[in-house]
Design a protein around this motif. Structure first.
Motif, PDB file in Angstrom:
ATOM      1  N   GLY A 103      43.344 -41.954  -3.329  1.00 40.87           N
ATOM      2  CA  GLY A 103      41.936 -42.392  -3.686  1.00 40.87           C
ATOM      3  C   GLY A 103      41.116 -42.504  -2.540  1.00 40.87           C
ATOM      4  N   ALA A 104      41.682 -42.707  -1.274  1.00 37.43           N
ATOM      5  CA  ALA A 104      40.952 -42.728   0.016  1.00 37.43           C
ATOM      6  C   ALA A 104      40.217 -41.491   0.395  1.00 37.43           C
ATOM      7  CB  ALA A 104      41.921 -43.264   1.139  1.00 37.43           C
ATOM      8  N   VAL A 105      41.024 -40.411   0.119  1.00 34.44           N
ATOM      9  CA  VAL A 105      40.448 -39.067   0.279  1.00 34.44           C
ATOM     10  C   VAL A 105      39.480 -38.729  -0.811  1.00 34.44           C
ATOM     11  CG1 VAL A 105      40.912 -36.503   0.060  1.00 34.44           C
ATOM     12  CG2 VAL A 105      42.656 -37.956   1.164  1.00 34.44           C
ATOM     13  N   PHE A 106      39.608 -39.208  -1.958  1.00 35.36           N
ATOM     14  CA  PHE A 106      38.490 -39.113  -3.037  1.00 35.36           C
ATOM     15  C   PHE A 106      37.149 -39.902  -2.353  1.00 35.36           C
ATOM     16  CE2 PHE A 106      35.908 -40.668  -6.686  1.00 35.36           C
ATOM     17  CZ  PHE A 106      35.754 -39.410  -7.089  1.00 35.36           C
ATOM     18  N   ASP A 251      44.802 -43.800  -6.923  1.00 37.03           N
ATOM     19  CA  ASP A 251      44.522 -45.195  -7.122  1.00 37.03           C
ATOM     20  C   ASP A 251      43.508 -45.912  -6.132  1.00 37.03           C
ATOM     21  OD1 ASP A 251      44.919 -48.030  -7.329  1.00 37.03           O
ATOM     22  OD2 ASP A 251      46.842 -47.953  -6.275  1.00 37.03           O
ATOM     23  N   LEU A 252      42.286 -45.917  -6.947  1.00 36.05           N
ATOM     24  CA  LEU A 252      40.916 -46.392  -6.079  1.00 36.05           C
ATOM     25  C   LEU A 252      41.293 -47.805  -5.945  1.00 36.05           C
ATOM     26  CD1 LEU A 252      38.450 -44.398  -8.068  1.00 36.05           C
ATOM     27  CD2 LEU A 252      39.237 -43.974  -5.819  1.00 36.05           C
ATOM     28  N   GLY A 312      39.924 -32.086  -4.617  1.00 32.51           N
ATOM     29  CA  GLY A 312      41.265 -32.000  -4.404  1.00 32.51           C
ATOM     30  C   GLY A 312      42.175 -33.140  -4.618  1.00 32.51           C
ATOM     31  N   ALA A 313      41.521 -34.408  -4.312  1.00 33.94           N
ATOM     32  CA  ALA A 313      42.171 -35.831  -4.495  1.00 33.94           C
ATOM     33  C   ALA A 313      42.507 -35.959  -6.009  1.00 33.94           C
ATOM     34  CB  ALA A 313      41.153 -36.796  -4.003  1.00 33.94           C
ATOM     35  N   THR A 317      45.994 -33.475  -4.179  1.00 30.36           N
ATOM     36  CA  THR A 317      46.666 -32.772  -3.001  1.00 30.36           C
ATOM     37  C   THR A 317      45.539 -33.534  -1.791  1.00 30.36           C
ATOM     38  OG1 THR A 317      46.850 -30.788  -1.551  1.00 30.36           O
ATOM     39  CG2 THR A 317      44.761 -30.928  -3.032  1.00 30.36           C
ATOM     40  N   SER A 318      45.752 -33.366  -0.536  1.00 32.19           N
ATOM     41  CA  SER A 318      45.102 -33.741   0.648  1.00 32.19           C
ATOM     42  C   SER A 318      43.860 -32.900   0.452  1.00 32.19           C
ATOM     43  CB  SER A 318      46.102 -33.795   1.734  1.00 32.19           C
ATOM     44  OG  SER A 318      46.418 -32.398   2.013  1.00 32.19           O
TER      45      SER A 318
END
Length: 455
Positions: A103-106, A251-252, A312-313, A317-318
């Motif tokens: 979620g943080a990567v997104f 998970d946002l 990717g998120a 994936t990272s």
């Protein structure tokens, strides 16, 4: 193809572009094996990570070729995936779960899109001195190397202290500590790692194309008689099961539970310099940055790169980012998006070899991590070691990352020391003074706030 990719304008042919795309794919295909291994440390299913790696790299690379006409391939970034695995490690006390990390990567990808459209992303990179950018690269390389040493069994943890009380709660703090030590050659896994490192190193010294990928395969085969490589996964040859995929499992809400600023700082700060530097570096090597057309296209390329982070998120994936290995395809003559399209198609087609990828042991991919560390270490020569105002912050950036097992710690320490030292050099009117961009001051304030009050 001629009209769409403007092959004549760039003095290339269909055959040259396809050959360059194949070269790029085989040079960076090791990520198909390494990424599932690294992210599985968070509790993610390796099969799900393999699926996300294939589709994510394939789709975003296709977009780079079709929308930007650049011969640059993208995939989950080395270093960035290691950082993801550490932040969301499957252990007590981890900063966040892997779902929250996705979620943080997104969200960081959305931030990248906004920063790119408003041109702030470009300004942020300009604000950081080149020596510190190179120091970040070197530090990440050492960080990746340590992961390779641990995964391959070349490094173990040994308890030093009172053995009689080491298992008593808290005694490891009061009566001793765990220190790194060499692995044992009596362990076949450790022996296989050393063999793999020598194989890949020799192939690279001989300038064999796709040396890392070939070395992983050879090491895996050697691992069969050693009893390290497990071939049981080949009994069921099929595409990854959709029951195990991590698509849409980010998970946002958890991002806000951890703390939005903390989560964004954790990933955006690290991703920012890695993605931009690689993208611009490969484009410059291909001669695609010249003139107004080059500037417009690099802007579109940065948008695709930013989209890839969030995409990717969503897949599980990272961070997906531009790969420096794209330079191999460029060296083979690739100059247009047809090179990237070829690479993207091959990544998607790699789904067919999923069972084969999943039997690759950690001891076969660990040497690849160490070799990547070697390649990233070369950036150290670009740091101005004669200027202490640059050398000390760069050194602190490099050494803090592996010793604290955190990339963001290294960046925060390096940036803060740079601003403080050069502030006093400015007051003293010393010639060693390096101009401090106002954005660097804001970044340091955010870093001090995070480490001083948020943690």
């Amino acid at each position: 193809m001629e009209n769409f990719f403007q092959l004549k304008k760039y003095n290339t042919t269909v055959g040259t572009e396809i050959a360059a795309g194949v070269t790029t794919f085989f040079t960076m295909a090791y990520i198909l094996f390494v990424n599932p291994l690294i992210l599985s440390g968070t509790g993610m299913d390796p099969q799900a990570v393999f699926f996300a790696t294939c589709i994510g790299a394939g789709v975003v690379t296709l977009l780079m070729g079709l929308l930007v006409n650049f011969p640059i391939a993208l995939a989950p970034g080395m270093g960035l995936n290691a950082y993801f695995a550490v932040v969301a490690a499957h252990r007590p006390g981890a900063l966040m779960t892997w779902e929250t990390a996705l979620g943080a990567v997104f969200i960081s990808g959305i931030v990248f899109i906004i920063l790119t459209v408003t041109h702030i992303r470009q300004l942020l990179v300009i604000a950081v001195p080149d020596s510190l950018k190179f120091a970040i690269t070197v530090g990440i390389g050492l960080f990746i190397t340590i992961i390779g040493f641990k995964d391959g069994g070349l490094m173990s943890m040994q308890f030093i202290g009172d053995k009689a009380t080491q298992f008593t709660p808290g005694s490891f703090i009061d009566n001793g500590s765990w220190l790194p030590d060499l692995g044992s050659l009596h362990n076949t896994g450790t022996l296989l790692t050393l063999i793999g490192l020598l194989v890949i190193g020799t192939l690279m010294a001989l300038r064999v194309p796709a040396a890392i990928l070939i070395g992983i395969v050879i090491t895996t085969l050697i691992g069969i008689p050693l009893g390290v490589t497990d071939l049981s996964g080949l009994s069921h040859w099929s595409l990854p099961s959709f029951n195990h995929l991590a698509v849409g499992k980010l998970d946002l809400r958890g991002v806000f539970d951890v703390g939005l600023v903390t989560a964004l700082f954790t990933f955006t700060f690290v991703e920012l310099f890695d993605t931009f530097g690689t993208l611009v570096g490969t484009a410059t090597k291909a001669g695609l940055m010249e003139g107004e057309d080059g500037k417009r296209r690099i802007g579109r390329a940065m948008l695709v790169d930013a989209f890839g982070v969030s995409f990717g998120a969503l897949l599980g994936t990272s961070t997906i980012t531009a790969y420096i290995e794209s330079g191999s395809g460029i060296a083979a003559g690739g100059r247009t998006g047809l090179t990237a399209v070829t690479t993207g198609v091959l990544f998607i087609a790699s789904l067919l070899v999923a069972p084969l990828a999943l039997v690759i042991p950690a001891q076969a991919t660990a040497p690849a991590l160490i070799i990547v560390g070697v390649l990233m270490m070369s950036a150290v020569k670009h740091i101005d070691w004669d200027n202490i105002g640059i050398a000390l912050p760069a050194f602190l950036t490099i050494i803090t990352m592996p010793l604290t097992y955190s990339i963001s710690n290294g960046i925060a320490v390096g940036f803060t020391s740079f601003v403080i030292i050069n502030f006093f050099l400015w007051i003293a009117r010393r010639k060693e003074y390096t101009k401090i961009h106002w954005l660097m001051i804001i970044i340091v304030i955010l870093a001090v706030w995070r480490y001083g009050w948020m943690l």
